[in-house]
Scaffold this motif. Structure first.
Motif, PDB file in Angstrom:
ATOM      1  N   PHE A  49      51.937  10.218  10.553  1.00  0.00           N
ATOM      2  CA  PHE A  49      50.973  10.994   9.784  1.00  0.00           C
ATOM      3  C   PHE A  49      50.937  12.431  10.291  1.00  0.00           C
ATOM      4  CE2 PHE A  49      46.659  12.521   8.783  1.00  0.00           C
ATOM      5  CZ  PHE A  49      46.706  12.380   7.405  1.00  0.00           C
ATOM      6  N   HIS A  50      51.114  13.388   9.396  1.00  0.00           N
ATOM      7  CA  HIS A  50      51.222  14.802   9.776  1.00  0.00           C
ATOM      8  C   HIS A  50      50.111  15.655   9.189  1.00  0.00           C
ATOM      9  CE1 HIS A  50      55.305  14.929  11.732  1.00  0.00           C
ATOM     10  NE2 HIS A  50      55.292  13.710  11.237  1.00  0.00           N
ATOM     11  N   GLY A  51      49.000  15.043   8.778  1.00  0.00           N
ATOM     12  CA  GLY A  51      47.838  15.809   8.357  1.00  0.00           C
ATOM     13  C   GLY A  51      48.098  16.669   7.129  1.00  0.00           C
ATOM     14  N   LEU A 103      60.647  19.423   8.282  1.00  0.00           N
ATOM     15  CA  LEU A 103      60.562  18.468   9.391  1.00  0.00           C
ATOM     16  C   LEU A 103      61.568  17.332   9.215  1.00  0.00           C
ATOM     17  CD1 LEU A 103      56.681  18.234   9.819  1.00  0.00           C
ATOM     18  CD2 LEU A 103      58.301  19.304  11.398  1.00  0.00           C
ATOM     19  N   ILE A 104      61.690  16.828   7.991  1.00  0.00           N
ATOM     20  CA  ILE A 104      62.627  15.730   7.741  1.00  0.00           C
ATOM     21  C   ILE A 104      64.067  16.201   7.895  1.00  0.00           C
ATOM     22  CG2 ILE A 104      63.498  14.184   5.936  1.00  0.00           C
ATOM     23  CD1 ILE A 104      60.652  13.826   4.986  1.00  0.00           C
ATOM     24  N   ARG A 145      51.355  12.655   4.552  1.00  0.00           N
ATOM     25  CA  ARG A 145      50.570  13.874   4.710  1.00  0.00           C
ATOM     26  C   ARG A 145      49.437  13.909   3.686  1.00  0.00           C
ATOM     27  NH1 ARG A 145      52.568  17.517   0.736  1.00  0.00           N
ATOM     28  NH2 ARG A 145      54.476  16.737  -0.243  1.00  0.00           N
ATOM     29  N   ASP A 146      48.478  14.768   3.936  1.00  0.00           N
ATOM     30  CA  ASP A 146      47.404  14.989   2.970  1.00  0.00           C
ATOM     31  C   ASP A 146      47.942  15.720   1.753  1.00  0.00           C
ATOM     32  OD1 ASP A 146      45.221  13.879   4.472  1.00  0.00           O
ATOM     33  OD2 ASP A 146      45.304  15.643   5.763  1.00  0.00           O
ATOM     34  N   SER A 147      47.458  15.346   0.577  1.00  0.00           N
ATOM     35  CA  SER A 147      47.845  16.055  -0.642  1.00  0.00           C
ATOM     36  C   SER A 147      47.089  17.371  -0.720  1.00  0.00           C
ATOM     37  CB  SER A 147      47.535  15.206  -1.878  1.00  0.00           C
ATOM     38  OG  SER A 147      47.789  15.938  -3.062  1.00  0.00           O
ATOM     39  N   GLN A 148      47.797  18.449  -1.024  1.00  0.00           N
ATOM     40  CA  GLN A 148      47.171  19.762  -1.128  1.00  0.00           C
ATOM     41  C   GLN A 148      46.662  20.053  -2.534  1.00  0.00           C
ATOM     42  OE1 GLN A 148      50.285  22.382   0.392  1.00  0.00           O
ATOM     43  NE2 GLN A 148      49.362  22.306   2.429  1.00  0.00           N
ATOM     44  N   GLN A 149      47.030  19.204  -3.480  1.00  0.00           N
ATOM     45  CA  GLN A 149      46.624  19.442  -4.870  1.00  0.00           C
ATOM     46  C   GLN A 149      45.584  18.438  -5.366  1.00  0.00           C
ATOM     47  OE1 GLN A 149      50.187  19.458  -7.208  1.00  0.00           O
ATOM     48  NE2 GLN A 149      50.953  21.386  -6.339  1.00  0.00           N
ATOM     49  N   HIS A 150      45.522  17.253  -4.748  1.00  0.00           N
ATOM     50  CA  HIS A 150      44.619  16.207  -5.220  1.00  0.00           C
ATOM     51  C   HIS A 150      43.705  15.781  -4.061  1.00  0.00           C
ATOM     52  CE1 HIS A 150      47.144  15.845  -8.832  1.00  0.00           C
ATOM     53  NE2 HIS A 150      48.172  15.902  -8.002  1.00  0.00           N
ATOM     54  N   ALA A 151      42.413  15.888  -4.269  1.00  0.00           N
ATOM     55  CA  ALA A 151      41.442  15.550  -3.224  1.00  0.00           C
ATOM     56  C   ALA A 151      41.474  14.054  -2.928  1.00  0.00           C
ATOM     57  CB  ALA A 151      40.046  15.970  -3.667  1.00  0.00           C
ATOM     58  N   GLN A 152      41.354  13.693  -1.643  1.00  0.00           N
ATOM     59  CA  GLN A 152      41.317  12.306  -1.151  1.00  0.00           C
ATOM     60  C   GLN A 152      42.609  11.536  -1.449  1.00  0.00           C
ATOM     61  OE1 GLN A 152      37.789  10.254  -2.430  1.00  0.00           O
ATOM     62  NE2 GLN A 152      36.394  11.759  -1.514  1.00  0.00           N
ATOM     63  N   HIS A 194      45.017   5.598   9.828  1.00  0.00           N
ATOM     64  CA  HIS A 194      46.329   6.225   9.674  1.00  0.00           C
ATOM     65  C   HIS A 194      46.443   7.530  10.465  1.00  0.00           C
ATOM     66  CE1 HIS A 194      43.686   7.859   6.508  1.00  0.00           C
ATOM     67  NE2 HIS A 194      44.295   9.000   6.773  1.00  0.00           N
ATOM     68  N   ARG A 195      45.324   8.167  10.769  1.00  0.00           N
ATOM     69  CA  ARG A 195      45.374   9.465  11.443  1.00  0.00           C
ATOM     70  C   ARG A 195      45.868   9.369  12.885  1.00  0.00           C
ATOM     71  NH1 ARG A 195      43.421  13.289   8.281  1.00  0.00           N
ATOM     72  NH2 ARG A 195      42.128  12.664   6.511  1.00  0.00           N
ATOM     73  N   SER A 196      45.891   8.175  13.435  1.00  0.00           N
ATOM     74  CA  SER A 196      46.404   7.992  14.796  1.00  0.00           C
ATOM     75  C   SER A 196      47.866   7.562  14.815  1.00  0.00           C
ATOM     76  CB  SER A 196      45.555   6.942  15.525  1.00  0.00           C
ATOM     77  OG  SER A 196      45.652   5.676  14.879  1.00  0.00           O
ATOM     78  N   GLN A 197      48.480   7.447  13.638  1.00  0.00           N
ATOM     79  CA  GLN A 197      49.869   6.992  13.569  1.00  0.00           C
ATOM     80  C   GLN A 197      50.832   8.161  13.738  1.00  0.00           C
ATOM     81  OE1 GLN A 197      50.465   3.651  13.474  1.00  0.00           O
ATOM     82  NE2 GLN A 197      48.228   3.590  13.607  1.00  0.00           N
ATOM     83  N   PRO A 198      51.991   7.926  14.366  1.00  0.00           N
ATOM     84  CA  PRO A 198      52.938   9.036  14.592  1.00  0.00           C
ATOM     85  C   PRO A 198      53.547   9.583  13.314  1.00  0.00           C
ATOM     86  CG  PRO A 198      53.909   6.927  15.247  1.00  0.00           C
ATOM     87  CD  PRO A 198      52.459   6.667  14.972  1.00  0.00           C
TER      88      PRO A 198
END
Length: 470
Positions: free
Chosen positions: A370-372, A382-383, A396-403, A364-368
């Motif tokens: 996905f914003h990290g 952005l939206i 995007r990565d969750s900032q509150q829940h790991a993984q 997924h990290r190579s998909q347009p």
């Protein structure tokens, strides 16, 4: 005149080196005249005034003109991407925003032709405006201050003509004025659709917060937009009466603020229709018909020599490989090979973990889309920037829940956020958004599924929010 002085000094040194002595005055005068003629021909005879309404021609220190100098030669235009890198392209004097976007799509090798726009950005003022497709870019640029930091930004804008597709969402019934058409038995929805088809601005009304340039506080004022202009009243009346006052842009410079995104979108859409009318309808029809035709043409004409030397091969038979001549069959084979590779990669990453530190597939990290690790607030920004249309999304990565990951999705002019959590079943790792009822081997499969099926979402995923780089 620094340029002319430098040229003269350079010519002086050249003559001295060639003749071994300083040139006489009769050698310098013809050279200086020639240089001054070439310098004068390269400078516009009329310097455009970016603010013609602030001064009259008799008092203006510069000559007023809203147009660039007439010339058949092309001009170099500098445009920025959302990554703050720029690209310069040559454009004709009459190039429209739509034509410039098409040129940038080709030079930047963008994957699609649709929903591109030029944004007029004023960083110092904190203002931005999307250029209409028919606007001549150099004419817009000529109105800027020569010492300002205004620039053009190449970006996506999915909401440019969304009010033609979903007029009721952009013009709620509560903001439509009590016009004679409604009293004749026509519903608000029918009225809006008839007005948009004819290129006429709907008459709307409602409260807005107003801040005048001479004051620091905001004031709640009732506004109504009519075909004769914009009016305001402090009494909150829905009728244009003697107490109402027409807003004149040259005298009453105001900053308006809406209390909701839907209200703001309604007013800005109405202002656009009020200013351009039928032209917006023509732009919308042209945007629907042209991109796909141009895309097919460019895919055929834009192949490089290295691409022409590559051929698709089929090694499924027992007699060895064969060249696939049919273009459709070659595209299908390419797609199937990509999907097979993704399935193999996902299966490899989801096997029972011998190493407890093993993680699911990171394709997924190579998909347009996905914003990290962008924040919730940045995702909403952005939206909103690329257009609040149903189905606009990013991951995007969750900032509150790991993984864990978060799907940010736009629906009815609002951004909603859905948590995607890792789920282990039978020793294999999956992702889910509904507590394990539906499992996906990776985020790419999750996104592809919801592009076709709504699932627990209010709308299918339609427009990926991408970061445009030049």
């Amino acid at each position: 005149h620094t340029t002319t002085t430098n040229h003269v000094a350079f010519s002086y040194r050249v003559v001295e080196q060639q003749h071994g002595r300083k040139p006489e005055l009769d050698h310098i005068v013809p050279l200086l005249n020639s240089l001054m003629e070439s310098f004068s021909s390269s400078v516009p005879s009329i310097i455009p005034n970016p603010f013609p309404e602030l001064c009259s021609p008799s008092k203006s220190p510069t000559l007023i003109s809203s147009l660039p100098p007439t010339s058949s030669a092309k001009h170099l235009l500098k445009v920025y991407g959302e990554d703050r890198h720029s690209r310069s392209v040559w454009v004709s004097p009459g190039a429209t925003a739509r034509e410039v976007c098409h040129t940038l799509v080709q030079t930047a090798h963008c994957s699609d032709q649709e929903n591109w726009a030029l944004l007029e950005l004023h960083p110092t003022l904190g203002l931005e405006r999307c250029l209409e497709d028919h606007e001549v870019v150099l004419e817009v640029q000529a109105t800027w201050s020569l010492k300002g930091d205004t620039r053009l930004v190449f970006c996506k804008n999915y909401a440019k003509y969304e009010f033609f597709r979903k007029p009721v969402l952009f013009f709620p019934e509560s903001m439509i004025s009590d016009s004679a058409d409604v009293s004749k038995g026509m519903t608000s929805s029918e009225l809006i659709q008839n007005l948009l088809r004819s290129g006429t601005c709907p008459e709307i009304q409602g409260f807005l917060q107003v801040k005048e340039s001479s004051r620091k506080s905001w004031k709640k004022v009732y506004f109504f937009l009519r075909r004769s202009g914009l009016y305001c009243s402090t009494k909150g009346s829905s009728k244009v009466s003697a107490s109402s006052r027409r807003v004149r842009a040259s005298q009453d410079l105001k900053i308006l603020c809406a209390e909701s995104e839907q209200t703001r979108t309604c007013w800005t859409s109405a202002f656009r229709l009020f200013k351009y009318g039928k032209q917006l309808q023509c732009n919308y029809q042209l945007s629907k018909s042209s991109p796909r035709i141009l895309e097919g043409k460019n895919q055929t004409e834009g192949k490089s020599k290295s691409e022409d030397s590559l051929v698709a091969m089929d090694f499924s038979g027992k007699t060895g490989g064969r060249v696939i001549q049919n273009p459709t069959e070659a595209e299908n084979a390419e797609r199937e090979e990509g999907q097979a590779w993704r399935r193999r990669e996902a299966l490899r990453c989801s096997l029972p973990n011998l190493n407890p530190g093993a993680r699911p597939s990171s394709i997924h990290r190579s998909q347009p889309w996905f914003h990290g690790g962008v924040s919730r607030k940045e995702a909403q920004r952005l939206i909103e920037k690329q257009g609040l249309v149903d189905g606009m999304f990013l991951v995007r990565d969750s900032q509150q829940h790991a993984q864990c990951f978060v799907l940010s999705l736009c629906f009815q002019l609002k951004t909603k956020h859905y948590l995607m959590i890792p789920f282990e079943d039978g020793g294999r790792k999956y992702f889910t958004m509904d507590d394990g009822l539906t499992l996906f081997i990776d985020l790419l499969q999750l996104v592809e599924f919801h592009q076709i099926n709504r699932g627990i979402l209010p709308v299918c995923l339609k427009h990926p929010c991408v970061c445009v780089a030049l």
